[in-house]
Scaffold this active site. Structure first.
Site, PDB file in Angstrom:
ATOM      1  CB  SER A  10     -44.730  -5.251  30.946  1.00  0.00           C
ATOM      2  OG  SER A  10     -45.852  -5.164  30.397  1.00  0.00           O
ATOM      3  CE  LYS A  66     -47.838  -3.271  33.353  1.00  0.00           C
ATOM      4  NZ  LYS A  66     -46.415  -3.613  33.193  1.00  0.00           N
TER       5      LYS A  66
END
Length: 777
Positions: free
Chosen positions: A677, A720
């Site tokens: 990511s 997140k």
């Protein structure tokens, strides 16, 4: 000592000592030893036999062989299958190796014969001989090591040396002691050693005989008791009285009749009861059978609780006991609605996945409460033995059923809610794979006839509602994961934590500390202070501990100052808990070059992940620091290659990779970081540093990239996003393919954060660098 010197072939012996005048056979298998035998047969059939110091040595050297041995005559050789030769030899004289004669095929030695000195015949030697004879006689009686007529032949022996060697041939002692006797050239010295050995062995044999007699007495006592019990049984039968065995058997028969067991199970129980009658209560087999019957009768074969299906009441219970988690509640309501319409549906297998402390176990308890099901929990953390699931077979000593059957016994019904906790933490040891054993348990097409190794009976698990919990899906085997319906429980927002604390945790801790509602009151600001400054987790377990700590310290102060109540304020929280434990990452208030805020997922929720890039004159060296894993290293290398390929597009010197050194650093290096990511974050930082353009301070991003610049989807978007919102970010760039995940993000976040969808790296760069056009979606 004679001056007669001979050169003879040598055969090293393993674990054997041969004395003069002793006739003995042994097997020879080593090639050198067989060649030595052949040489001896050609030359007077004489051979020298000496023992190895270590019997395990396969190819002994001179240092591995005792120097004192026996000169022997070969009487007979017999060839056996497998290149082995059996040799019959007779000991002639002692001998000592003077030197090894060089021979490449077998060992050959120069021998000096050793003669016994038997000239001294005095009272001391006569007394010593008599004592040895008496001790040897006692040794023979205790051990049976030699026939009784051996003593007669010894009485006629006048040669002290031969007398001593004859006794040695019957002694069962260690090789070292026999070698010591062989090396004793003086017969008197030899007899002294033998007398010492005989007395020691007699003491040991007497102890062995005493132990044997005690064991024999116990066996005879047991046989006597058995005979007396049988007599008592006969007398009780004559008097019309039942003994304890018959009472026990009648008790089991009554329990079997009242238990209303299924037909096959009842037949098995009756069969085992008949075996118990034949085995007897005091036999070891009787104890095993009784244990097995107890298990059969204790299991809830035909007991079921009545499911309480009331959709409205269930939703009220779930809402009352848990804040948020709408998806989980909706799934339970769906199950109940279908169950209410059709009674034939099989129980679902739900897998609640989320960080520690988000309430997975308590949700399972609430489901059981709502459905009026008995609740039973089985922890799978650290389980690495298949027998924990299926049990041990009854042939093993101390065998018991597996934990599935044990838990069903605890549940006391055939349709409980069965929680398999921490299913992702099972091990895979040498005693089988417990995850594979669970496949049958969790498969609705098979678990109607689950067989435990101990019970060896079909047990129906099809009415059980299984719920599993896990922190991470990656460690769950795919076949097992395929049998479960995954429901993710992400971390809570600060607002959700606040409501959970206010409506549930405070009340729970007050009750555990035996306090009324009005004695200690938490202000809203105090709860927010605990959440923001003293906890850093996705769940609320640590939050509950901090609330309990505040309550304890408040109680102590109330007692000391004789107060009746207390109101917890922010100041008191800081007083009780000390200085702030956590300071969440806050965004910089200014735009910087080469510094980009990324986002990461951890087992404890989301976090921001700043990435820094520094460019300096050099030779094109690329350095990557921070404790990062292989995936992030590959992302950095892919990002570097992409920037090289598209340098002209971003107004970057195309020769930078030759003239500049680039250092990529991920701060907080002590914390391991990895995952697909960070690609877009690294590329954005590289472009910013190489083109000398600033990055917007209020932007965070996540996504993996390809060499062609396509932005790939990621996981953990909710966690997140929560971390970025917590840090003060108001713009988040995410992959276009993650658009479907936006529905899972709380409204409190989506209302304050602008989500930009990116398909290509250009979309990320255009929205992240200062002065670029905003082409985001």
């Amino acid at each position: 000592m004679s001056d007669d010197v001979k050169v003879l072939p040598l055969i090293p012996l393993r674990g054997i000592i041969i004395f003069p005048y002793m006739v003995m056979h042994f097997d020879v298998g080593r090639e050198k030893s067989i060649l030595a035998l052949e040489d001896a047969m050609v030359n007077k059939q004489e051979v020298f036999l000496a023992a190895q110091r270590n019997a395990k040595t396969e190819s002994p050297e001179a240092s591995d062989i005792y120097s004192t041995g026996t000169i022997c005559t070969i009487k007979q050789i017999l060839k056996l299958p497998g290149d082995t030769v059996r040799v019959l030899v007779e000991g002639e004289k002692r001998g000592k190796i003077n030197a090894y004669v060089e021979n490449e095929h077998f060992m050959k030695v120069e021998i000096e014969e050793i003669e016994d000195n038997n000239s001294i015949k005095d009272n001391e030697s006569i007394a010593l001989t008599r004592m040895v004879k008496e001790s040897f006689s006692s040794y023979i009686k205790l051990s049976g090591a030699a026939p009784n007529d051996t003593l007669i032949s010894l009485d006629e022996e006048e040669d002290l040396g031969r007398f001593a060697d004859t006794i040695c041939s019957y002694l069962v002692v260690k090789q070292e002691k026999k070698q010591e006797i062989l090396e004793a050239t003086e017969p008197i010295k030899r007899l002294n050693i033998i007398l010492e050995v005989l007395n020691s062995e007699i003491d040991i044999l007497e102890v062995e005989k005493e132990i044997g007699n005690k064991v024999k007495d116990k066996i005879e006592k047991g046989q006597k008791e058995y005979y007396l019990r049988e007599q008592i049984k006969v007398m009780q039968e004559e008097l019309g009285e039942d003994d304890e065995d018959i009472k026990e058997q009648k008790k089991y028969k009554s329990r079997i009749t009242k238990a209303k067991l299924p037909k096959g199970i009842k037949a098995k129980a009756i069969y085992e009861l008949s075996r118990l009658k034949n085995a007897g209560s005091f036999s070891s087999e009787g104890g095993v059978i009784r244990n097995y019957l107890d298990w059969i009768l204790d299991l809830p074969w035909n007991i079921k609780t009545e499911d309480h299906i009331d959709i409205k009441e269930t939703r009220n219970i779930l809402n009352k006991e848990h804040y948020g988690i709408k998806e989980v509640k909706d799934r339970i309501i769906e199950y109940l609605a279908v169950k209410q319409m059709s009674n034939s549906i099989k129980g679902p297998i739900l897998c609640l996945v989320g960080p520690p402390g988000v309430g997975k176990t308590s949700i399972a308890k609430s489901i059981a409460h709502a459905l009026n099901k008995n609740f039973v929990r089985m922890s799978l953390g650290g389980v690495s033995d298949e027998a924990d699931i299926r049990g041990h077979r009854r042939t093993y000593v101390g065998a018991i059923p597996g934990r599935i059957i044990y838990s069903m016994k605890e549940a006391k019904s055939m349709n409980p809610l069965f929680l398999l906790d921490e299913i992702d933490k099972m091990g895979d040891g040498y005693k089988g794979d417990p995850a594979s054993a669970l496949l049958e348990v969790l498969d609705s097409e098979q678990n109607y006839s689950f067989r435990d190794h101990f019970m060896e009976l079909d047990f129906d698990l099809s009415d059980v509602m299984f719920v599993t919990t896990a922190n991470n899906l990656d460690t769950i085997p795919i076949p097992l994961l395929d049998r479960m319906e995954i429901i993710e429980l992400s971390g809570y927002t600060s607002e959700e934590k606040f409501n959970i604390a206010k409506n549930h945790l405070v009340q729970k801790e007050l009750e555990e500390h035996s306090l009324d509602n009005g004695e200690i009151i938490f202000t809203d600001n105090s709860l927010s202070c605990i959440i923001d400054n003293y906890t850093r987790e996705s769940g609320v377990r640590n939050l509950e501990r901090k609330i309990a700590a505040v309550i304890r310290k408040s109680i102590a102060e109330m007692v000391e100052k004789d107060k009746k109540s207390a109101t917890i304020t922010t100041a008191l929280v800081k007083k009780y808990l000390g200085s702030d434990m956590y300071t969440y990452d806050k965004i910089d208030k200014e735009d910087k070059i080469g510094v980009v805020t990324g986002m990461a997922w951890t087992g404890y929720g989301g976090d921001t992940l700043p990435v820094e890039v520094a460019v300096m004159p050099g030779t094109g060296k690329l350095s990557i620091t921070g404790q990062i894993g292989d995936v992030m290293k590959e992302s950095a290398e892919a990002g570097f290659s992409y920037v090289r390929t598209n340098a002209k597009r971003y107004s970057i010197d195309e020769k930078f990779y030759k003239e500049k050194d680039i250092h990529i650093h991920v701060p907080e290096g002590a914390v391991p970081k990895d995952g697909p990511s960070a690609g877009v974050t690294i590329i954005t930082a590289l472009v910013s540093a190489l083109s000398n353009r600033k990055v917007k301070h209020n932007v965070a991003m996540t996504g993996e990239i390809t060499l062609t610049g396509r932005v790939l989807p990621i996981g953990g978007l909710k966690e997140k996003s929560l971390a970025a919102h917590r840090a003060g970010i108001d713009t988040i760039i995410i992959p276009k393919e993650n658009e479907k995940d936006l529905k899972n993000i709380p409204k409190t976040v989506t209302n304050k954060v602008n989500f930009i969808l990116a398909e290509k790296v250009e979309d990320v760069i255009n929205n992240a660098l200062v002065g670029e056009d905003n082409n985001g979606n």
